[in-house]
Design a protein around this motif. Structure first.
Motif, short mmCIF file in Angstrom:
data_model
loop_
_atom_site.label_atom_id
_atom_site.label_comp_id
_atom_site.label_asym_id
_atom_site.label_seq_id
_atom_site.Cartn_x
_atom_site.Cartn_y
_atom_site.Cartn_z
N PRO A 94 1.07 -1.23 -0.01
CA PRO A 94 -0.13 -0.18 0.30
C PRO A 94 0.69 0.61 0.04
N LEU A 95 2.10 0.97 0.55
CA LEU A 95 3.11 2.37 0.37
C LEU A 95 3.00 2.74 -0.69
N THR A 96 3.97 1.48 -1.59
CA THR A 96 4.62 2.49 -2.77
C THR A 96 3.30 2.46 -3.62
N LYS A 97 2.13 1.83 -3.54
CA LYS A 97 0.91 1.72 -4.28
C LYS A 97 0.90 3.43 -4.16
N ASN A 98 1.13 3.76 -3.58
CA ASN A 98 0.62 5.26 -2.58
C ASN A 98 1.32 6.18 -2.86
N GLY A 99 2.29 6.02 -3.10
CA GLY A 99 3.86 6.95 -3.49
C GLY A 99 3.99 8.09 -2.67
N HIS A 100 3.80 8.74 -1.71
CA HIS A 100 3.70 9.33 -0.64
C HIS A 100 4.32 8.86 0.59
N VAL A 101 5.31 10.00 1.12
CA VAL A 101 5.20 9.86 2.51
C VAL A 101 3.56 10.07 3.02
N SER A 102 2.59 9.28 4.07
CA SER A 102 2.01 9.56 4.55
C SER A 102 1.62 8.87 5.31
N TYR A 103 0.47 8.60 6.02
CA TYR A 103 -0.21 8.02 7.48
C TYR A 103 -0.07 6.49 7.67
N GLU B 181 -3.31 26.30 18.36
CA GLU B 181 -3.65 24.83 16.98
C GLU B 181 -1.83 24.15 17.29
N PRO B 182 -1.91 22.98 16.94
CA PRO B 182 -1.42 21.88 16.44
C PRO B 182 -0.74 22.76 15.10
N ILE B 183 0.98 22.16 14.92
CA ILE B 183 1.35 22.55 13.77
C ILE B 183 2.41 20.94 13.32
N GLY B 184 2.87 20.10 14.57
CA GLY B 184 3.88 20.05 14.33
C GLY B 184 2.64 18.34 14.46
N TYR B 185 1.99 18.07 14.07
CA TYR B 185 1.41 16.32 14.23
C TYR B 185 1.24 15.92 12.37
N GLY B 186 1.81 14.88 12.07
CA GLY B 186 0.96 14.42 11.22
C GLY B 186 2.80 14.69 9.78
N PRO B 187 1.60 14.26 9.25
CA PRO B 187 3.32 14.47 7.83
C PRO B 187 3.15 15.03 6.68
N GLY C 22 -4.45 16.47 3.16
CA GLY C 22 -5.64 16.10 3.01
C GLY C 22 -6.09 15.17 2.52
N ILE C 23 -4.91 13.97 1.97
CA ILE C 23 -5.06 12.63 1.77
C ILE C 23 -4.02 12.60 2.66
N ASP C 24 -2.64 12.42 2.21
CA ASP C 24 -1.56 11.85 3.47
C ASP C 24 -1.44 12.04 4.96
N ASP C 25 -2.38 12.61 5.25
CA ASP C 25 -2.41 12.96 6.69
C ASP C 25 -3.98 12.63 7.10
N ALA C 26 -4.85 12.21 6.45
CA ALA C 26 -6.33 11.38 6.84
C ALA C 26 -6.36 10.64 7.31
N ASP C 27 -6.03 9.92 8.07
CA ASP C 27 -5.94 8.83 8.89
C ASP C 27 -7.82 8.50 9.31
N PRO C 28 -7.80 6.92 8.70
CA PRO C 28 -9.33 6.74 9.11
C PRO C 28 -9.15 6.21 10.29
N LYS D 234 -10.28 10.36 9.36
CA LYS D 234 -9.82 10.79 8.43
C LYS D 234 -8.74 12.02 9.31
N GLN D 235 -9.00 12.23 10.33
CA GLN D 235 -7.97 12.96 10.62
C GLN D 235 -6.86 13.19 10.94
N VAL D 236 -5.10 14.15 11.26
CA VAL D 236 -4.61 14.03 11.79
C VAL D 236 -4.06 13.12 12.81
N CYS D 237 -3.80 12.04 13.25
CA CYS D 237 -3.10 11.71 14.07
C CYS D 237 -2.70 12.19 15.90
N SER D 238 -3.02 12.51 16.31
CA SER D 238 -1.99 13.21 18.20
C SER D 238 -1.85 11.92 18.94
#
Length: 300
Positions: free
Chosen positions: A191-200, A237-243, A285-291, A295-299
């Motif tokens: 799934p990581l290579t299919k997505n191709g981006h740094v992500s959750y 506001e959190p600015i340090g979470y997620g890819p 909105g894609i690689d930080d939308a963790d289900p 579908k938000q950035v996890c903390s």
């Protein structure tokens, strides 16, 4: 074969086991590196939160494997950080390389016995891991874990239910990575290579623990002279979470003091090696939308 030999040099004299899935779908087998020579210093768990019950894998199995995976992340960073000109600059200033390395060294631990390259920092054994949500922080649906690190209370990591949705990298008791029905327990390259981006998709339970270790001031604060926290802006506001936030977006001056900067740097580096893939920048909105976190950035 050359790549396997190189990876077998990871973490000095660590033992290498060569296996195929779940780690890689490439023609070359992935290499899982682990220290089988001694019991490393690592946090403890209690029977109340983590009974060793059937069937396996249970939550105790997940946590104990995650302890190992956190060390794996540090080991892969330490093997490459001195020469890393591709991934490191997306997360930190070049001038902070030595300090960032020392943070990972502080977690990884050292020993004077050559055949035992890592003991884990002795301070890690002071940490207690539990599931009881003593501060109610798990209720927001996006928190994976949090840490108590006070002068009075014993350092404690609380793992929320969401944390156990995160997968393992190394072998879990009771889950054979070669069996299709057990692959659900493992993070893998497909799934990581299919997505191709740094992500959750890169995130693991071991990475969650690594993130929390970084909040243990007694372990790492001395490196840069200040705590490693979760950065926020003047509005709180959190600015340090997620890819998305930590890859080329968060100020590099703040990165040495932001836990997810280390976490995603380590994850990016690990999967770059295991998947033999150059991952593109994460997309908001894609690689930080963790289900796993609604579908938000996890903390953490």
């Amino acid at each position: 074969m050359t790549r396997v030999i190189l990876l077998c040099l990871l973490a000095v004299s660590f033992i290498c086991n060569v296996s195929s899935a779940p780690l890689s779908t490439s023609p070359n087998p992935a290499v899982t590196v682990h220290n089988a020579l001694l019991k490393r210093a690592e946090p403890g768990t209690g029977d109340d939160d983590f009974p060793d019950t059937e069937p396996h894998p249970n939550k105790l199995d997940q946590v104990e494997t995650a302890f190992n995976d956190a060390f794996e992340l540090a080991a892969y960073v330490l093997n490459s950080i001195d020469d890393d000109i591709d991934i490191f600059p997306h997360y930190f200033n070049g001038g902070d390389r030595a300090g960032v390395k020392n943070v990972f060294l502080a977690i990884f631990g050292t020993t004077s016995i050559p055949e035992n390259p890592s003991t884990g920092n002795d301070l890690l054994a002071n940490i207690h891991v539990q599931r009881k949500d003593t501060e109610g922080q798990c209720k927001n649906g996006r928190t994976l874990a949090y840490m108590h690190d006070g002068e009075i209370k014993k350092p404690t990591i609380v793992l929320c239910d969401n944390a156990f949705k995160k997968k393992a990298v190394t072998a879990l008791k009771g889950a054979d990575p070669q069996k299709d029905e057990d692959k659900k327990w493992y993070a893998s390259c497909e799934p990581l290579t299919k997505n191709g981006h740094v992500s959750y998709l890169m995130n693991t339970l071991g990475a969650t623990l690594l993130h929390e270790y970084l909040h243990f001031d007694g372990l790492v604060q001395s490196v840069f002279g200040a705590p490693i926290i979760d950065q926020d802006n003047p509005k709180g506001e959190p600015i340090g979470y997620g890819p998305v936030q930590v890859y080329d977006k968060l100020s590099k001056d703040l990165a040495p003091f932001n836990a997810d900067s280390y976490t995603y740097y380590a994850l990016h580096n690990l999967w770059h090696v295991l998947c033999q893939k150059d991952f593109a920048a994460p997309r908001a909105g894609i690689d930080d939308a963790d289900p796993d976190c609604g579908k938000q950035v996890c903390s953490s």
